[in-house]
Design an enzyme around this catalytic site. Structure first.
Site, mmCIF file in Angstrom:
data_model
loop_
_atom_site.group_PDB
_atom_site.id
_atom_site.type_symbol
_atom_site.label_atom_id
_atom_site.label_comp_id
_atom_site.label_asym_id
_atom_site.label_seq_id
_atom_site.Cartn_x
_atom_site.Cartn_y
_atom_site.Cartn_z
ATOM 1 N N THR A 73 -1.187 7.138 0.317
ATOM 2 C CA THR A 73 -2.505 7.211 -0.360
ATOM 3 C C THR A 73 -3.583 5.727 0.096
ATOM 4 O O THR A 73 -4.501 5.459 -0.126
ATOM 5 C CB THR A 73 -2.429 7.109 -2.303
ATOM 6 O OG1 THR A 73 -2.442 5.564 -2.467
ATOM 7 C CG2 THR A 73 -2.028 8.637 -2.566
ATOM 8 N N ARG A 117 0.949 -1.797 0.051
ATOM 9 C CA ARG A 117 0.123 0.021 -0.154
ATOM 10 C C ARG A 117 0.903 0.917 -0.102
ATOM 11 O O ARG A 117 2.064 1.191 0.818
ATOM 12 C CB ARG A 117 -0.997 0.090 1.218
ATOM 13 C CG ARG A 117 -2.163 -0.915 0.668
ATOM 14 C CD ARG A 117 -2.679 -0.342 2.047
ATOM 15 N NE ARG A 117 -2.240 -0.025 3.203
ATOM 16 C CZ ARG A 117 -3.444 0.276 4.669
ATOM 17 N NH1 ARG A 117 -4.340 -0.328 4.965
ATOM 18 N NH2 ARG A 117 -3.036 0.638 5.928
ATOM 19 N N ASP A 165 0.617 -3.753 11.760
ATOM 20 C CA ASP A 165 0.695 -4.660 10.475
ATOM 21 C C ASP A 165 1.389 -5.728 10.412
ATOM 22 O O ASP A 165 2.469 -6.303 11.009
ATOM 23 C CB ASP A 165 2.349 -3.304 10.322
ATOM 24 C CG ASP A 165 3.036 -3.523 8.534
ATOM 25 O OD1 ASP A 165 2.865 -4.718 8.055
ATOM 26 O OD2 ASP A 165 2.600 -1.681 7.969
ATOM 27 N N ASP A 175 4.983 -6.791 9.135
ATOM 28 C CA ASP A 175 5.850 -5.941 9.890
ATOM 29 C C ASP A 175 5.944 -6.995 10.930
ATOM 30 O O ASP A 175 7.187 -7.457 10.916
ATOM 31 C CB ASP A 175 5.857 -4.890 10.370
ATOM 32 C CG ASP A 175 6.315 -4.011 9.009
ATOM 33 O OD1 ASP A 175 6.813 -3.801 8.323
ATOM 34 O OD2 ASP A 175 5.898 -2.464 9.145
HETATM 35 C C1 PRP Z 1 -1.233 -5.314 4.374
HETATM 36 C C2 PRP Z 1 -2.751 -6.231 4.493
HETATM 37 C C3 PRP Z 1 -2.637 -6.358 2.770
HETATM 38 C C4 PRP Z 1 -2.852 -4.620 2.621
HETATM 39 C C5 PRP Z 1 -4.395 -4.501 3.035
HETATM 40 O O1 PRP Z 1 0.069 -5.609 3.449
HETATM 41 O O2 PRP Z 1 -1.394 -7.639 4.233
HETATM 42 O O3 PRP Z 1 -2.062 -6.884 1.605
HETATM 43 O O4 PRP Z 1 -2.300 -4.448 3.838
HETATM 44 O O5 PRP Z 1 -4.868 -3.268 3.503
HETATM 45 P P1 PRP Z 1 -6.189 -2.601 2.127
HETATM 46 O O6 PRP Z 1 -6.729 -3.573 2.168
HETATM 47 O O7 PRP Z 1 -6.160 -1.363 2.506
HETATM 48 O O8 PRP Z 1 -5.621 -3.355 0.748
HETATM 49 P P2 PRP Z 1 1.226 -4.229 2.743
HETATM 50 O O9 PRP Z 1 0.876 -2.968 1.888
HETATM 51 O O10 PRP Z 1 1.088 -3.296 4.353
HETATM 52 O O11 PRP Z 1 2.366 -4.692 2.162
HETATM 53 P P3 PRP Z 1 3.353 -5.311 3.034
HETATM 54 O O12 PRP Z 1 2.234 -7.003 3.506
HETATM 55 O O13 PRP Z 1 4.264 -6.085 2.185
HETATM 56 O O14 PRP Z 1 3.588 -5.150 4.446
HETATM 57 N N1 URA Z 2 -2.088 -3.529 6.469
HETATM 58 C C1 URA Z 2 -1.796 -4.328 7.206
HETATM 59 O O1 URA Z 2 -0.834 -5.079 8.117
HETATM 60 N N2 URA Z 2 -2.509 -3.738 8.863
HETATM 61 C C2 URA Z 2 -3.405 -3.102 8.882
HETATM 62 O O2 URA Z 2 -4.357 -2.747 9.856
HETATM 63 C C3 URA Z 2 -4.001 -2.859 7.603
HETATM 64 C C4 URA Z 2 -3.577 -2.723 6.671
#
Ligand code: PRP
Ligand code: URA
Length: 210
Positions: A109, A105, A201, A204
């Site tokens: 945005t 994400r 997160d 993380d």
């Molecule tokens: C997180 C999670 C989803 C997304 C959900 O990934 O694992 O893929 O956010 O959010 P959304 O429903 O608003 O799209 P992130 O973008 O943090 O990436 P990462 O798993 O690589 O940390």
């Molecule tokens: N992605 C995450 O990992 N946690 C949240 O709460 C939202 C998006």
């Protein structure tokens, strides 16, 4: 298909989810809990798999018994956090192929940015389980499912651990044919589009980054 989301309120799942939410749970335990929850979710999400009758010889007699028939499965985690759910699925379904979709994400945005997509060549012949622990705005799930549908897939289930009402609505309206399974429906998103109370997160916490 009855598209009502399935909320998995099984006591084992709810108990393990409490450890995931706890900010004092470290990455090792967090990964173990995600794997175990995914395994239990897989049990529910595969409840409708077709069976066929076979015979096997037990040490005592012929048994008329059953094996899984019909279409094969694929698991598609959305990177990174979806990776945490893969072991739980392939422990249960070792013949499943695994595709990967990379999305993050945009921090400004909160819109998903795709950076990787590798899916099995025969994915259109498979029932696909899309894996991501978090459904927040729903943007990542909707875009990932678009990519999978572009490859001709017609049977998709989405497995997440925590969903926000906003993401659930967006996914339901964008892909009404996709059956959604989640372990908890949380309260709302904060100003940064994080799920409240959520678990923070997920990527993380799985990989110990940040
Ligand atoms: C997180 C999670 C989803 C997304 C959900 O990934 O694992 O893929 O956010 O959010 P959304 O429903 O608003 O799209 P992130 O973008 O943090 O990436 P990462 O798993 O690589 O940390
Ligand atoms: N992605 C995450 O990992 N946690 C949240 O709460 C939202 C998006």
């Amino acid at each position: 298909m009855d598209n009502k989301p399935v909320i998995l309120n099984h006591p084992l799942i709810q108990h393990k989810l409490t450890f995931l939410r706890d900010k004092n749970t470290g990455s090792k335990e967090f990964r173990e809990m995600i794997t175990e929850i995914a395994m239990l979710m897989c049990y529910e999400a595969t409840r409708d798999l077709e069976l066929e009758e076979v015979e096997v010889e037990t040490p005592m007699a012929t048994a008329h018994t059953k094996v899984i028939a019909g279409r094969k499965l694929a698991a598609v985690p959305i990177l990174r956090a979806g990776l945490g759910m893969v072991d739980g699925i392939i422990n249960m379904i070792p013949a499943a192929k695994v595709g990967h979709i990379g999305m993050y994400r945009d921090p400004e945005t909160a819109k998903p940015v795709e950076y990787y997509c590798k899916l099995p060549n025969d994915i259109q012949e498979r029932d696909v389980l899309v894996l991501d622990p978090m459904l927040a705005t729903g943007g990542s799930a909707v875009d990932a499912i678009n990519l999978i549908k572009d490859r001709g897939v017609t049977s998709i289930k989405f497995l997440c651990i925590i969903a926000a009402p906003e993401g659930l609505r967006y996914l339901l309206t964008s892909h009404p044919d996709v059956q959604i399974y989640c372990a908890a429906l949380d309260d709302h998103l904060d100003d940064h589009k994080y799920i409240i109370p959520g678990l923070g997160d997920a990527g993380d916490r799985i990989f110990g980054t940040k």
